[in-house]
Each structure stands twice: as structure tokens, then as C-alpha cells.
Motif scaffolding. Structure first.
Motif, short mmCIF file in Angstrom:
data_model
loop_
_atom_site.label_atom_id
_atom_site.label_comp_id
_atom_site.label_asym_id
_atom_site.label_seq_id
_atom_site.Cartn_x
_atom_site.Cartn_y
_atom_site.Cartn_z
N HIS A 387 -17.01 78.98 66.52
CA HIS A 387 -18.45 79.12 66.31
C HIS A 387 -18.81 80.58 66.05
CE1 HIS A 387 -22.72 78.47 66.81
NE2 HIS A 387 -22.75 79.38 67.78
N THR A 388 -18.24 81.46 66.89
CA THR A 388 -18.57 82.89 66.77
C THR A 388 -18.11 83.43 65.41
OG1 THR A 388 -18.19 83.05 69.14
CG2 THR A 388 -18.31 85.12 67.96
N THR A 389 -16.89 83.10 65.02
CA THR A 389 -16.39 83.62 63.73
C THR A 389 -17.22 83.04 62.57
OG1 THR A 389 -14.69 81.92 63.78
CG2 THR A 389 -14.00 84.11 64.41
N LYS A 390 -17.66 81.82 62.73
CA LYS A 390 -18.48 81.19 61.68
C LYS A 390 -19.80 81.94 61.54
CE LYS A 390 -19.23 77.78 58.88
NZ LYS A 390 -18.53 77.96 57.65
N MET A 391 -20.42 82.29 62.70
CA MET A 391 -21.70 83.00 62.67
C MET A 391 -21.52 84.38 62.03
SD MET A 391 -23.73 80.83 63.79
CE MET A 391 -25.24 81.75 63.90
N ILE A 392 -20.42 85.04 62.40
CA ILE A 392 -20.16 86.37 61.83
C ILE A 392 -19.94 86.24 60.32
CG2 ILE A 392 -18.48 88.27 61.81
CD1 ILE A 392 -18.17 87.85 64.86
N LEU A 400 -23.97 90.65 52.63
CA LEU A 400 -23.18 91.23 51.53
C LEU A 400 -23.81 90.85 50.19
CD1 LEU A 400 -20.65 92.67 50.43
CD2 LEU A 400 -19.42 90.50 50.61
N PHE A 401 -24.29 89.61 50.12
CA PHE A 401 -24.90 89.17 48.88
C PHE A 401 -26.13 90.01 48.54
CE2 PHE A 401 -28.15 86.40 46.89
CZ PHE A 401 -27.53 86.23 45.67
N TYR A 402 -27.01 90.22 49.57
CA TYR A 402 -28.21 91.05 49.31
C TYR A 402 -27.82 92.47 48.95
CZ TYR A 402 -31.29 87.32 50.73
OH TYR A 402 -31.95 86.13 50.79
N ALA A 403 -26.83 93.00 49.69
CA ALA A 403 -26.41 94.39 49.44
C ALA A 403 -25.87 94.51 48.01
CB ALA A 403 -25.33 94.80 50.44
N ALA A 404 -25.08 93.52 47.60
CA ALA A 404 -24.47 93.58 46.27
C ALA A 404 -25.55 93.48 45.19
CB ALA A 404 -23.46 92.46 46.11
N ALA A 405 -26.52 92.56 45.42
CA ALA A 405 -27.55 92.34 44.40
C ALA A 405 -28.45 93.56 44.23
CB ALA A 405 -28.37 91.12 44.78
N SER A 406 -28.64 94.31 45.33
CA SER A 406 -29.58 95.43 45.24
C SER A 406 -28.86 96.77 45.11
CB SER A 406 -30.49 95.42 46.47
OG SER A 406 -29.67 95.40 47.62
N SER A 407 -27.56 96.76 44.85
CA SER A 407 -26.82 98.04 44.83
C SER A 407 -26.52 98.50 43.41
CB SER A 407 -25.51 97.83 45.60
OG SER A 407 -24.57 98.74 45.21
N ASP A 408 -26.49 99.85 43.23
CA ASP A 408 -26.07 100.40 41.92
C ASP A 408 -24.60 100.76 41.98
OD1 ASP A 408 -28.76 100.30 41.36
OD2 ASP A 408 -29.08 102.35 42.12
N ASP A 409 -24.14 100.77 43.22
CA ASP A 409 -22.77 101.19 43.51
C ASP A 409 -21.80 100.03 43.25
OD1 ASP A 409 -20.66 102.43 44.55
OD2 ASP A 409 -21.58 102.92 46.49
N HIS A 410 -20.57 100.29 42.78
CA HIS A 410 -19.62 99.18 42.56
C HIS A 410 -18.64 99.02 43.70
CE1 HIS A 410 -20.31 99.38 37.95
NE2 HIS A 410 -21.38 98.99 38.66
N PRO A 413 -19.15 97.47 50.34
CA PRO A 413 -19.71 98.17 51.50
C PRO A 413 -18.87 97.96 52.77
CG PRO A 413 -21.21 96.48 50.66
CD PRO A 413 -19.96 96.37 49.88
N GLU A 414 -19.14 98.75 53.79
CA GLU A 414 -18.47 98.63 55.08
C GLU A 414 -18.96 97.33 55.76
OE1 GLU A 414 -16.30 98.66 57.95
OE2 GLU A 414 -15.95 100.41 56.65
N LEU A 415 -18.09 96.31 55.84
CA LEU A 415 -18.53 94.97 56.28
C LEU A 415 -18.94 94.95 57.75
CD1 LEU A 415 -15.98 92.68 54.41
CD2 LEU A 415 -18.26 93.36 53.71
N ASN A 416 -18.30 95.79 58.55
CA ASN A 416 -18.61 95.85 59.99
C ASN A 416 -20.09 96.07 60.24
OD1 ASN A 416 -16.91 95.38 62.05
ND2 ASN A 416 -15.75 97.27 61.78
#
Ligand code: G6P
Ligand code: 1S3
Length: 619
Positions: A387-392, A400-410, A413-416
Motif C-alpha cells: 500500500h505504501t509503495t503504491k501511494m508513493i 512528475l507529470f505536472y513537473a514535466a508538463a510545466s518544465s523547460d528543462d529536459h 527531476p529529483e524524484l525524492n
């Protein structure tokens, strides 16, 4: 020798279609509409083939057991034109609790269910007659014997009335096992015009003697049946069995192996061997069965991870699942041979520094207090970890999806940073309680008689205790597997499909459905030539190892040599690679049609024909 003269030679042919149309066949068993053991599988799986062949001329007769009838029996109106219905009606009118209807299983056979309680007020007289007519002593207050005598009496009444109601057709009464068979000698005694068959699925004495004598098969011709029956306190059962075997027009049993017991312990050679089949269609998963193996193996992986990984880990992709299952008869079911072979195999794999792991499951029934709390705990913690790993995973995925969509950088990102402190902490805490110091338990439940348990004592004395360096691990599950069992949460049939190999090297096994059921699911297995099924395979199925049925020679080999052979076969199986296993599973499943009832029913046909002929000739 039988008191009836059966020395005249009678050609043993299959029953013809025209004979069937002039015959009523009633098969009698305590396990009709009443699940107890292996005979239930025989009757139930055979029903579709029998109904197809015999149509309205086929009826089953069993006990009325309220709960089972509620679940699987549908009453039908009594038709005046049907002799079976008229017999049922007359029984009901005389105050007996008798039911007529359909058994709600594949084939929907017609059944008559009789309630043994309805003649309990006459038990004294019924028992007296059995003693007076056939010398069968029935002590008081033995529940099984009382039920058997009452069921036998109701069967006798049914057939006597049926013979009066149906005079233009032959009537066959086909009785299975001693429990259902006191009617046979009584019907013969009264000269009722019924052709009788007795099929025994084991002998009472054989089962007891085999469990207590390492040289049972060598001693078989020399036992004094009367003395041994008294010795094991089973004289009434043995006398019923013998009276049925001698009284019936035709005697059959399920294998050549048990045929020998009939000769020496019952004093009569079977007229026909009627091997057991299955309704293979029920197992058929079209081309899906390999996928099902993968799906259910994954479920077994979940159990194995929860059970072993808190102590140490191993490569699940290089792990094979072996299993044995059935009633707890340590020696008869070959649990002793299996354990000895596992110890040898473990030693050999360690010597070879093999990287394969074998997890061997013993699935049987033993009295227990509860599931071992540690085993339950690891299962619960693993679910928490999942359950915990699923939530993480969800949190990281979304962010990650939001970060990727709004980033200019290729750059990734640091997933932690995407994980909340709360989930990081919960992850650490779960991992902390996940790891434990001890060895994974070899038994999943707390047994009442842990100290005297034969499986546990063997494991202790041979130090086969799930050490990290053991290549063979053991999981002893002293309860049957069902979807409601907390550790596996799957059906037994699904568990079988998920395993790689069944291990059934029985010492005493008149037939043995477990390897055949595995075969029908495309799972190879090992059996022995002392099991009726194994013996039949050796004599009738060419290249059986390629087809996934390995047979240990236990007829000629002693215990140690048998265990050596088993260890050798297990080792050979382990050496196969995945492609070879997949190919063998295909052959195993494909060849299971050999054991479809359609291919084995001719043995029953012959027995039915012979019974009619002998009855007509007064033999
Ligand atoms: C089935 C599946 C395959 C899987 C294989 C594993 O055949 O269709 O996708 O690779 O099982 O077989 P194994 O004997 O290694 O469990
Ligand atoms: C008997 O049931 P058991 O497990 O007591 O009958 C079965 C059906 O014929 C047979 O498969 C089994 O070997 C016998 O022992």
C-alpha cells in the motif's frame, strides 16, 4: 469363494444401445449429493457421460443431508409414468423421508435422496436381520455403522418396490463402497430381481494393514482377514464389504493394485477394473492455461515473499513450486518418502551450488489452534508495504507529470522531492517491522500436537528448517486451501495451476485423483506404481514422463530406494529450463483427455452388461 456359482464363462461385452433402452440403472453411493471424499469426484464427474448415454434410464441414489441438499438439489414433481417416481411415492406414503429431483451439477442427473433418520426407530430390527441373515455384527452407538445400516435398509426398500413397479425392464443396482452396500446381500437373500454390482474404492483391511506394515504387499497373500479385522476393530465394516463383494453379481474395483486386495482380503477376484476418469471439459481453459499458470504463480509469489523475505530473499524467477495434498495419511500418501527425497535433493543441490530454489508445500488437514501469528503478521506487513509503495508511486507519478508538463528543462527531476515526509516516514517504519531475525517457519499454523507431528519431527531431525542456504524450503499448511484462507486467498485448483510439480508417491492409494487433477490443469506430477493411477499410466500411457507423469517404482523398491528414485526425478525436473517446462505443460494438458470419462466408460458398460447376463442366468 462366493456362494453363488459364477464359474460359467460369460463373454464380457459392452452394454448395447438397445439393452440400455430396456434397462433402469440406479447408482447408489453415500457420496451422491454429499461431498465427503474421492467417491464424490467419481460420481459427480461421471454424471454428464452417464446421463448422455442412459438418458431417462439413469438415476442416482444417495442420502438426504439437509445442508448439502439445500445447496445442490432441486426437487421435481413425481410423474406417474416413471417407475422410479412411483417407488419414491410409495416410500413417502409409508412415512419415509424420501426426495426426488435433480442434482444441480453438470449433466443434472436425476436423484433419489433418502433420509437415514427415517428408519432409525427400526435400527434394532435392521441390525438383527444383518446378523441373522449374513453374520454381520453391528454394535450399538457407532454413528457410521448406524448410518450405513439405515441407508442400506432404505436402499433395499427402494429396490424392492422398484422391482415391483418396473417389470418390463432390467434393473441394475450399482453400489459404491461398503457404506452404501448392506442392501446387496439383503436383496440377494430376498431374491429380488435386481442385477447388482459392487464397486469397492479400497478395502478397509488394506488401508489399515498398509499403514501398519512396511511389507504390506509382500504379506498380502498371507493375511488372515478375520483375525486382522478383529485386531483393527473393524470387523463389522469388513464383513459388510465381504458380504457385498460376494453377494453382488459383479464385483469391480478402481485399479489392478486394489484388485489384488480384493483377491486376498475379500476372497473374490474383480470381474472388471473400472478406472476413474474426470470430466476434462471442466478443466479446459482453451489456450489460456499457460497464462493461468503465470497468473496464479504470481499469487503464490506473494505468499512466498511475505513468508520468507522478512528473513532473507531469493530469486523468485529461479524458484520452483512443488506441492503435495490430501488427507493426512503420513505413510499411505507417501509423505514420508517425499520428505526423505526432499532432504536428499536439498543436499544434492547444495553440493552442486545450485542457484535454483524449491519451495515444497504440504497441503493437508491437521487439528490446529490458529494461524501462526508471526506468519499472519508478515502477510499483513507486506500488504502495508504494498500500500505504501503504491501511494508513493502515485504521488511521484502525478507530480512528475505536472513537473514535466510545466518544465523547460529536459532533465529528470529529483524524484525524492515529490514524496511527502509522511509517506517517507511510513515507508521506513513499515520496512523496519518487515524485517525479522528468525528463520521462516516451516508450518503456517499452531498445531495442537506439534511435538508428535510426523512431518514436523522429520523436518526437525533432518534440519530441513528453511535455513537461508537450504535450496529446498518447506511450507506445511495444515488446512485445505480455499479463497477464505487468510494466507493464500485462492481456490485449491488455482493454487495447483500456479505450481510447477505435484508430488504424490503414495504407498497405499487405490486410485488417487490428485495427480490426475493436476494433469487436467496442465501441471506435471510424480506418482507411484502402487497408486492405481500410476500403475494405469505405466501400463497404458506411452512416454508418460514426457507427458508430465513421473512414476516411482515402489512395488519392487524398498523405502530408501523409492526415496532415491524420487529425489532423482525431482532433480531431473529441476534441470529443465523454462522452455522445456512450458512444452511439457502443453503435453501434460493435451494428454489428460486420455482420462476423460468418454474414454473410460466402456469399463462400466462391460460391468453393467455382465450383471444383467449373470442375473438372467441365475448366477
Ligand atoms: C506460462 C506463461 C509464460 C511464462 C511461463 C513461466 O507458460 O504463458 O509467459 O513465462 O508460464 O513458466 P515457469 O515454468 O517458469 O513458471
Ligand atoms: C478412495 O478415496 P480415498 O482417498 O479414501 O476412492 C477414490 C475414488 O475411487 C480413490 O481415488 C482413492 O484412491 C481412494 O482412497
Amino acid at each position: 469363494m462366493s456362494k453363488f456359482n459364477r464359474t460359467n464363462k460369460v463373454t464380457n461385452r459392452r452394454i448395447s444401445k438397445s439393452s440400455i433402452s430396456k434397462t433402469l440403472l440406479v447408482e447408489v453411493s453415500w457420496e451422491v449429493c454429499n461431498q465427503v471424499g474421492g467417491i464424490y469426484t467419481v460420481i459427480r464427474s461421471k454424471a454428464p457421460t452417464m446421463v448422455k448415454k442412459w438418458e431417462e434410464n439413469y438415476t442416482l441414489l444417495g442420502p438426504y443431508v439437509h445442508d448439502q441438499a439445500q445447496a445442490a438439489f432441486e426437487p421435481l414433481p413425481l410423474e406417474e409414468s416413471n417407475a422410479v417416481c412411483r417407488a419414491v411415492k410409495r416410500m413417502q406414503e409409508s412415512g419415509l423421508d424420501v426426495h426426488y429431483g435433480e442434482w444441480l451439477v453438470t449433466g443434472k442427473p436425476k436423484v433419489v435422496l433418502v433420509n437415514p433418520n427415517s428408519v432409525y426407530d427400526r435400527l434394532g430390527e435392521i441390525k438383527y436381520n444383518l446378523w441373522d441373515h449374513h453374520g454381520i455384527p453391528l454394535p450399538s452407538q457407532d454413528d457410521w455403522l448406524d448410518k450405513s445400516a439405515a441407508f442400506g435398509e432404505l436402499s433395499r426398500i427402494f429396490f424392492s418396490i422398484l422391482a415391483e413397479e418396473e417389470t418390463s425392464k432390467n434393473i441394475i443396482g450399482h453400489f459404491h463402497e461398503w457404506m452404501s452396500s448392506t442392501a446387496i446381500p439383503e436383496l440377494r437373500y430376498e431374491g429380488v430381481n435386481i442385477s447388482t454390482i459392487f464397486t469397492t474404492h479400497a478395502t478397509m483391511l488394506g488401508r489399515y494393514l498398509a499403514a501398519n506394515d512396511q511389507e504390506f504387499y509382500h504379506h498380502l497373500p498371507f493375511f488372515d482377514w478375520e483375525k486382522e479385522a478383529i485386531n483393527f476393530n473393524i470387523e463389522p465394516q469388513v464383513r459388510i464389504e465381504r458380504a457385498a463383494a460376494h453377494g453382488a453379481h459383479v464385483l469391480t474395483t478402481v485399479s489392478e493394485v486394489t484388485g489384488q486386495e480384493c483377491i486376498h482380503l475379500l476372497g473374490r477376484k474383480p470381474d472388471e477394473i473400472t478406472p476413474n476418469g474426470l470430466n476434462i471439459e471442466r478443466f479446459t481453459a482453451l489456450h489460456e492455461f499457460q497464462n493461468l499458470h503465470k497468473e496464479y504463480k504470481e499469487k503464490i509469489h506473494q505468499f512466498v515473499m511475505a513468508h520468507f523475505f522478512p528473513s532473507y530473499t531469493f530469486d523468485l524467477d529461479n524458484t520452483l513450486y512443488f506441492f503435495t495434498s490430501g488427507r493426512f495419511e503420513y505413510k499411505n500418501k507417501g509423505f514420508d518418502t517425499t520428505l526423505e527425497a526432499l532432504a536428499k535433493l536439498n543436499y544434492r543441490l547444495k553440493q552442486e551450488q545450485s542457484d535454483v530454489n524449491v519451495v515444497m508445500f504440504f497441503v493437508t488437514k491437521r487439528p490446529y489452534q490458529s494461524v501462526n501469528p508471526d506468519v499472519l503478521h508478515s502477510r499483513a506487513v507486506m500488504e502495508e508495504l504494498r500500500h505504501t509503495t503504491k501511494m508513493i508511486q502515485n504521488q511521484i507519478g502525478e507530480r512528475l507529470f505536472y513537473a514535466a508538463a510545466s518544465s523547460d528543462d529536459h532533465k529528470l527531476p529529483e524524484l525524492n522531492e515529490f514524496v511527502d515526509e509522511y509517506w517517507k516516514l511510513r515507508f521506513r517504519r513499515t520496512l523496519q517491522s518487515w524485517k525479522s531475525g528468525g528463520l521462516p517457519s516451516v508450518v503456517t499454523h499452531n498445531l495442537y500436537d506439534d511435538h508428535n507431528d510426523e512431518i514436523l519431527n522429520f523436518l526437525r531431525s533432518s534440519n530441513l528448517l528453511n535455513h537461508e542456504d537450504d535450496r529446498v524450503k518447506v511450507v506445511y499448511h495444515p488446512d485445505f486451501i480455499s479463497p477464505s484462507s487468510p494466507l493464500f486467498g485462492m481456490e485449491y485448483g488455482q493454487f495447483v495451476r500456479g505450481c510447477h510439480l505435484g508430488v504424490f508417491p503414495s504407498y497405499y492409494e487405490p486410485w488417487g485423483y490428485t495427480p490426475l487433477e493436476a494433469m487436467a490443469s496442465g501441471v506435471p506430477s510424480v506418482t507411484s506404481d502402487l497408486a492405481g493411477f500410476g500403475d494405469y499410466v505405466v501400463n497404458n500411457l506411452q512416454d508418460h514422463e514426457e507427458k508430465g507423469i513421473y512414476v516411482i517404482d515402489r512395488k519392487n523398491a524398498n523405502f530408501d530406494a523409492g526415496a532415491d528414485q524420487l529425489a532423482y526425478k525431482l532433480h531431473k525436473f529441476i534441470k529443465m529450463d523454462r522452455r522445456q517446462r512450458i512444452s511439457q505443460r502443453n503435453k501434460t494438458e493435451h494428454n489428460s483427455t486420455f482420462f476423460d470419462w468418454h474414454n473410460l466408460i466402456h469399463h462400466y458398460d462391460k460391468a453393467h452388461n455382465l450383471a444383467i447376463t449373470r442375473n438372467k442366468k441365475g448366477m
